[in-house]
Design a protein around this motif. Structure first.
Motif, PDB file in Angstrom:
ATOM      1  N   HIS A  12       1.247  -1.409   0.004  1.00  0.00           N
ATOM      2  CA  HIS A  12      -0.009  -0.458   0.329  1.00  0.00           C
ATOM      3  C   HIS A  12       0.612   1.232  -0.210  1.00  0.00           C
ATOM      4  O   HIS A  12       1.876   1.255   0.663  1.00  0.00           O
ATOM      5  N   SER A  13       0.122   1.825  -0.260  1.00  0.00           N
ATOM      6  CA  SER A  13       1.387   4.040  -0.269  1.00  0.00           C
ATOM      7  C   SER A  13       1.187   4.140   1.653  1.00  0.00           C
ATOM      8  O   SER A  13      -0.259   4.092   1.352  1.00  0.00           O
ATOM      9  N   GLU A  15       0.814   7.238   1.599  1.00  0.00           N
ATOM     10  CA  GLU A  15       0.106   8.247   2.087  1.00  0.00           C
ATOM     11  C   GLU A  15      -1.559   8.541   1.664  1.00  0.00           C
ATOM     12  O   GLU A  15      -1.983   7.683   1.654  1.00  0.00           O
ATOM     13  N   ILE A  16      -1.690   9.602   2.044  1.00  0.00           N
ATOM     14  CA  ILE A  16      -2.973   9.401   1.854  1.00  0.00           C
ATOM     15  C   ILE A  16      -3.707   9.238   0.747  1.00  0.00           C
ATOM     16  O   ILE A  16      -3.488  10.702   0.020  1.00  0.00           O
ATOM     17  N   ASN A  17      -4.867   9.115   0.085  1.00  0.00           N
ATOM     18  CA  ASN A  17      -4.961   9.258  -1.460  1.00  0.00           C
ATOM     19  C   ASN A  17      -6.677  10.468  -1.204  1.00  0.00           C
ATOM     20  O   ASN A  17      -7.641   9.725  -1.025  1.00  0.00           O
ATOM     21  N   SER A  44      -7.289   4.589   1.619  1.00  0.00           N
ATOM     22  CA  SER A  44      -6.198   5.463   2.343  1.00  0.00           C
ATOM     23  C   SER A  44      -7.086   5.337   3.885  1.00  0.00           C
ATOM     24  O   SER A  44      -6.765   5.655   4.291  1.00  0.00           O
ATOM     25  N   HIS A  69      -3.895   0.592   6.254  1.00  0.00           N
ATOM     26  CA  HIS A  69      -3.278   0.782   4.911  1.00  0.00           C
ATOM     27  C   HIS A  69      -1.795   1.539   4.455  1.00  0.00           C
ATOM     28  O   HIS A  69      -0.659   1.162   4.150  1.00  0.00           O
ATOM     29  N   ARG A  70      -2.213   2.413   4.713  1.00  0.00           N
ATOM     30  CA  ARG A  70      -0.928   3.083   5.059  1.00  0.00           C
ATOM     31  C   ARG A  70       0.043   3.190   6.152  1.00  0.00           C
ATOM     32  O   ARG A  70       1.458   2.972   5.882  1.00  0.00           O
ATOM     33  N   GLU A 113      -2.482   2.619  -5.021  1.00  0.00           N
ATOM     34  CA  GLU A 113      -3.606   3.264  -4.406  1.00  0.00           C
ATOM     35  C   GLU A 113      -2.619   4.276  -3.915  1.00  0.00           C
ATOM     36  O   GLU A 113      -3.145   5.775  -2.898  1.00  0.00           O
ATOM     37  N   SER A 114      -2.169   5.000  -4.639  1.00  0.00           N
ATOM     38  CA  SER A 114      -1.096   6.448  -3.837  1.00  0.00           C
ATOM     39  C   SER A 114      -1.382   7.456  -4.574  1.00  0.00           C
ATOM     40  O   SER A 114      -2.978   7.256  -5.855  1.00  0.00           O
TER      41      SER A 114
END
Length: 242
Positions: free
Chosen positions: A118-119, A121-123, A130, A134-135, A175-176
């Motif tokens: 997972h990215s 970062e918050i999408n 997000s 996941h983050r 999910e970025s």
């Protein structure tokens, strides 16, 4: 940058690190199916058992076993047999040293050339992807890739257990935020495999009246954004980590 279906030149193993059962199948099952069809060995590391998920009246104590079984079936649909669960509690994952160590351990055991996760970062354009778990997993997996798995002096207990350092060449972040995405994989020929993987998660998808249509529309939009009109694609932020 786009990747044609079936292209898996230059690497032999990939590890997918996600928070929950089904995360890999929504985000990357088509890419995984493309790689396994080309002979790449893919393994899954699922940090929780999905114990806080579900949309029916399954007793809570039965949910972890159910969701693990669903993930194994979904993995089989895309050619994956190595599925590992770390046992963290769904909804309470944090990117602490324990999670970093556990992911680094799996990396050293599996020795992948690429890691999908997972990215961190918050999408903001699509907040549901997000999830805090996941983050947290994305942040811990990033640290496990660099520097933990390759550093002989990080978590010395791993070295004492015979797990030699390992350097991952690429990190693929799902999910970025869109402005981070730099790579799309054409999964048109693996769409049915992706659907089969998602359908295996009956506790999470059986209530969706048009799962195939929803997924097809999303993948079509992704392909169009990345210069592949008429195709289906999954997209990632790929980072060279070698």
């Amino acid at each position: 940058m786009t990747t044609p279906a079936g292209s898996a030149a230059g690497f032999q193993r990939a590890l997918v690190v996600t928070a929950h059962p089904d995360d890999v199948d929504f985000g990357a099952a088509g890419t995984v199916a493309t790689w396994t069809a080309a002979g790449v060995e893919v393994g899954y590391c699922i940090c929780t058992s999905g114990d806080a998920g579900g949309f029916d009246d399954t007793p809570r104590e039965d949910v972890p076993r159910l969701r693990q079984d669903e993930q194994r079936a979904a993995a089989a649909a895309v050619g994956v047999t190595d599925v590992r669960f770390l046992g963290y509690q769904d909804g309470q994952v944090v990117a602490d040293l324990g999670l970093r160590r556990d992911i680094a351990k799996v990396i050293r055991e599996f020795r992948p050339n690429r890691v999908i996760t997972h990215s961190p970062e918050i999408n903001w354009a699509h907040l549901p992807v997000s999830h805090p778990d996941h983050r947290a997993v994305g942040e811990a997996a990033l640290a496990a890739v660099y520097p933990d798995a390759r550093n002989a002096f990080a978590f010395p207990e791993l070295l004492e257990a015979g797990l030699e350092p390992w350097t991952v060449d690429q990190l693929w972040l799902s999910e970025s935020p869109e402005d981070r995405v730099n790579h799309a994989v054409d999964i048109t020929d693996r769409f049915e495999a992706k659907l089969a993987a998602l359908a295996a998660h009956r506790s999470q998808t059986a209530h969706l009246a048009d799962l195939a249509g929803m997924i097809r529309r999303h993948l079509t939009r992704t392909a169009e954004r990345h210069g592949m009109p008429g195709r289906l694609a999954e997209a990632f932020h790929v980072v060279d980590t070698a």
